[in-house]
Design an enzyme around this catalytic site. Structure first.
Site, mmCIF file in Angstrom:
data_model
loop_
_atom_site.group_PDB
_atom_site.id
_atom_site.type_symbol
_atom_site.label_atom_id
_atom_site.label_comp_id
_atom_site.label_asym_id
_atom_site.label_seq_id
_atom_site.Cartn_x
_atom_site.Cartn_y
_atom_site.Cartn_z
ATOM 1 N N GLU A 52 0.881 -1.269 0.221
ATOM 2 C CA GLU A 52 -0.001 -0.096 0.053
ATOM 3 C C GLU A 52 0.906 1.139 -0.069
ATOM 4 O OE1 GLU A 52 -2.806 0.738 3.271
ATOM 5 O OE2 GLU A 52 -3.300 -1.447 3.397
ATOM 6 N N ASP B 139 -5.810 8.801 10.417
ATOM 7 C CA ASP B 139 -4.592 8.223 10.901
ATOM 8 C C ASP B 139 -3.921 8.842 12.275
ATOM 9 O OD1 ASP B 139 -3.715 6.660 8.723
ATOM 10 O OD2 ASP B 139 -3.822 8.471 7.474
#
Lengths: 402, 265
Positions: free
Chosen positions: B50, B61
């Protein structure tokens, strides 16, 4: 509203929607259902309007600005006095509505973002009133600029968390609040402070502020016997503007004008004029006008007023802009401060610096429309929180922080 | 599904193990060094890579990845740079996907992004803040370009939503193990097995589980019920803690090898 808005799916033309992590979708659906259920429930609406009357102090007056208007081309200028609400701004309207909704959903904790601290203070206030736990995220930069409001929130029993990442301002406080929400969504409501974010926030926050527009319409009709020629407001996220605009959207004779922060001048790049320098994009859960670079990275905004210092804007404003129903103009720091001084000295009202942008705009518009015009300005907040900034700006040599 | 992405899961299934999916942000600590780190991840055993597209407002995040993408943006990482990184790692034998918040893709242009990603050897895109409801045009474009689409499911997703998300997904399905943001955790949430079980009842798509996995043991426990084990923050942290790029490559390859053992137990 007859324009191509579809509030059921949270879209305003191409704007709005929900651009959020899947983990939040269930909570947004729950909130949407709870909101619709509540506003159809007479018990809820009665509780809210009792609080508005007995706690906030509504209805807020509509004050004719007789000495100020002389300086603004002679148009009749009225001020919708949201500054006289408990906690000193319009923010309390939305906060009380959402806090009641929080208890109705059986949640025990609210979180909020704040820039200048007005929404944070209002949220801390409602949380104290309803016995909710409260955490407020505030950019570290802003906690220093608005130390007094940090103290107010803490005195009200809220936890204030300075946000240290990104640009350390409002947009980063929103990111951090979203992160908290996704982690604690089972028992926590995100009490978003403006008409931005994923659906149903823009519609819901507008709904709780629509009391401003309803009162204004009634008051101006009673005084003038006619609708105003223009209704104007400052636009950061745009909640006070949507609140007052909402009652006039279907009256084409009423010009709706939003004033956004021109900062040091749009040409300098240091501003928050989304409708001048922004482009459609996605920020904080909705498609709207965003200040962004060629790669879609958010560009930091700038304004002397923390409440207008935000790189996005409510999606309904984006649609009102594109459809032409409302117009948006930048007002610079200097123009706003000139209006701040003028209204202070002619009316004995210290406005919030955010609000001073709308007053500067009203003055500009008054000169354009001339003597017979009627203009209503949403006086969204009082300026006590801005005394230090203003004293510095005018070089009064009485900086209380020194 | 994109053929190369499909092959990764098919091979893992044949070997009776889960695929190891590793995240790393392009441009951290620099574009060139991020390629070296990703190459080390693949050498250690990452099956599917990724490649993170740095974004200014990464609201899903945690602090570790936030710090890395902020740093990547400070040194000027752009979407074009990310595509160059994809191209490089693809040449080095990796099977790369891009993980991106929605706005940079929208700004770049959906078709332009999907086309260039395909040309660079990318096999799919994970979009953590795009739900199927807003993805109409993206679905059409990615179908056209043969780029896989990965949407997310979460423990809070209703069965109706899991079905909707599965129908819109053409890559693997990303199951967020917990209600929260990315980051290393002591324990992988116990909500994940139940979520994967619910997913299995509506789709045959491979399911990757992410959020919180950082050790061989955690990888092994997730591999017991998922088709893919997703690790991100642990790789980023290994690089942040390394004294220089050579040490970072060494640490990352070792971590990758450890996790690769985990998905095989």
């Amino acid at each position: 509203m007859t324009l191509a808005t579809d509030t059921a799916s949270g879209h305003y033309g191409p704007y709005g929607g929900r651009f959020v992590p899947e983990a939040l979708m269930a909570a947004l659906d729950e909130l949407d259902a709870a909101f619709r259920d509540a506003i159809g429930d007479p018990t809820f609406t009665a509780t809210l309007s009792d609080l508005e009357r007995d706690y906030t102090g509504r209805p807020s007056p509509l004050t004719r600005a007789r000495r100020f208007e002389v300086e603004c081309g002679g148009a009749r200028v009225y001020l919708k006095r949201e500054d006289l609400n408990h906690t000193g701004s319009h923010k309390i309207n939305n906060v009380l509505g959402q806090a009641l909704l929080t208890t109705r959903m059986g949640k025990r904790r609210v979180i909020a973002e704040t820039g200048a601290g007005q929404h944070g203070v209002a949220t801390a206030t409602a949380a104290a009133l309803l016995g909710l736990e409260c955490t407020v995220y505030m950019g570290e930069e802003d906690t220093r600029r608005q130390a007094l409001n940090v103290a107010r929130m803490r005195l009200l029993g809220a936890e204030v968390v300075p946000v240290l990442n990104g640009s350390r301002t409002l947009k980063d406080a929103i990111n951090e609040a979203m992160r908290d929400w996704v982690t604690h969504v089972a028992d926590t409501h995100y009490l978003l402070g403006t008409v931005t974010g994923p659906a149903p926030f823009p519609e819901m926050v507008r709904h709780f502020h629509s009391v401003i527009g309803r009162e204004t319409r009634e008051q101006i009709l009673a005084i003038e016997g006619r609708l105003p020629d223009a209704v104007v407001a400052c636009v950061g996220g745009g909640s006070n503007a949507m609140g007052i605009f909402s009652a006039f959207l279907d009256d084409p004779s009423v010009r709706l004008v939003g004033y956004e922060a021109g900062g040091e001048g749009v040409e300098t790049g240091r501003h928050a004029a989304r409708f001048v320098a922004g482009t459609p994009g996605v920020l904080h859960g909705a498609r709207t006008y965003v200040m962004q670079d060629a790669w879609g990275q958010t560009v930091p905004s700038h304004s002397i007023s923390a409440g207008l210092d935000y790189p996005g804007v409510g999606p309904e404003h984006a649609w009102l802009h594109d459809s032409g129903r409302a117009t948006y103009e930048p007002v610079t720091d200097a123009e706003a401060m000139e209006a701040f001084e003028l209204v202070s000295r002619t009316e004995g009202i210290l406005p919030a610096i955010e609000t001073a942008h709308a007053l500067a705009g009203a003055c500009r518009l008054g000169r354009e429309l001339g003597r017979d015009a009627v203009i209503v300005v949403n006086l969204s907040g009082r300026g006590d929180k801005d005394v230090v900034t203003a004293a510095r700006w005018f070089g009064l040599g009485v900086d209380p922080t020194e | 599904m994109n053929g190369r992405q499909q092959a990764v899961f098919a091979r893992a299934a044949q070997e009776r193990r889960a695929a190891l999916i590793g995240y790393f942000p392009a441009g951290f600590p620099s574009a060139a060094d991020s390629v070296r780190v990703m190459a080390a991840m693949v050498r250690g055993g990452v099956d599917l890579l990724e490649v993170g597209l740095p974004y200014s407002d990464p609201l899903m995040d945690g602090p570790v990845i936030q710090a890395a993408v902020e740093s990547a943006l400070r040194v000027g990482a752009t979407t074009d740079d990310v595509l160059v990184v994809v191209d490089r790692v693809s040449e080095l034998g990796a099977v790369p996907l891009v993980m991106s918040y929605w706005n940079p893709i929208e700004r770049y242009g959906l078709e332009r992004f999907a086309t260039r990603l395909g040309e660079a050897g990318g096999v799919g895109v994970i979009t953590p803040d795009l739900t199927p409801e807003e993805a109409g045009e993206w679905i059409a474009v990615t179908d056209e370009c043969g780029i896989g689409r990965t949407f997310l499911v979460a423990p809070s997703s209703t069965d109706v939503r899991i079905e909707r998300v599965s129908r819109a997904t053409t890559g693997f399905l990303y199951a967020a193990s917990t209600m929260g943001v990315t980051g290393v955790r002591d324990q992988v949430s116990d909500a994940a097995p139940a979520l994967v079980e619910r997913v299995r009842t509506v789709t045959d798509l491979p399911v990757g589980v992410g959020l919180g996995v950082s050790t061989e043991q955690q990888a092994a426990s997730v591999a017991a019920y998922a088709d893919g084990v997703i690790v991100g923050s642990a790789f980023v942290r290994a690089v942040q803690e390394a004294s220089d790029i050579a040490a970072a490559e060494y640490a990352v390859e070792a971590l990758s090898a450890e996790l690769a053992r985990g998905v095989r137990t």
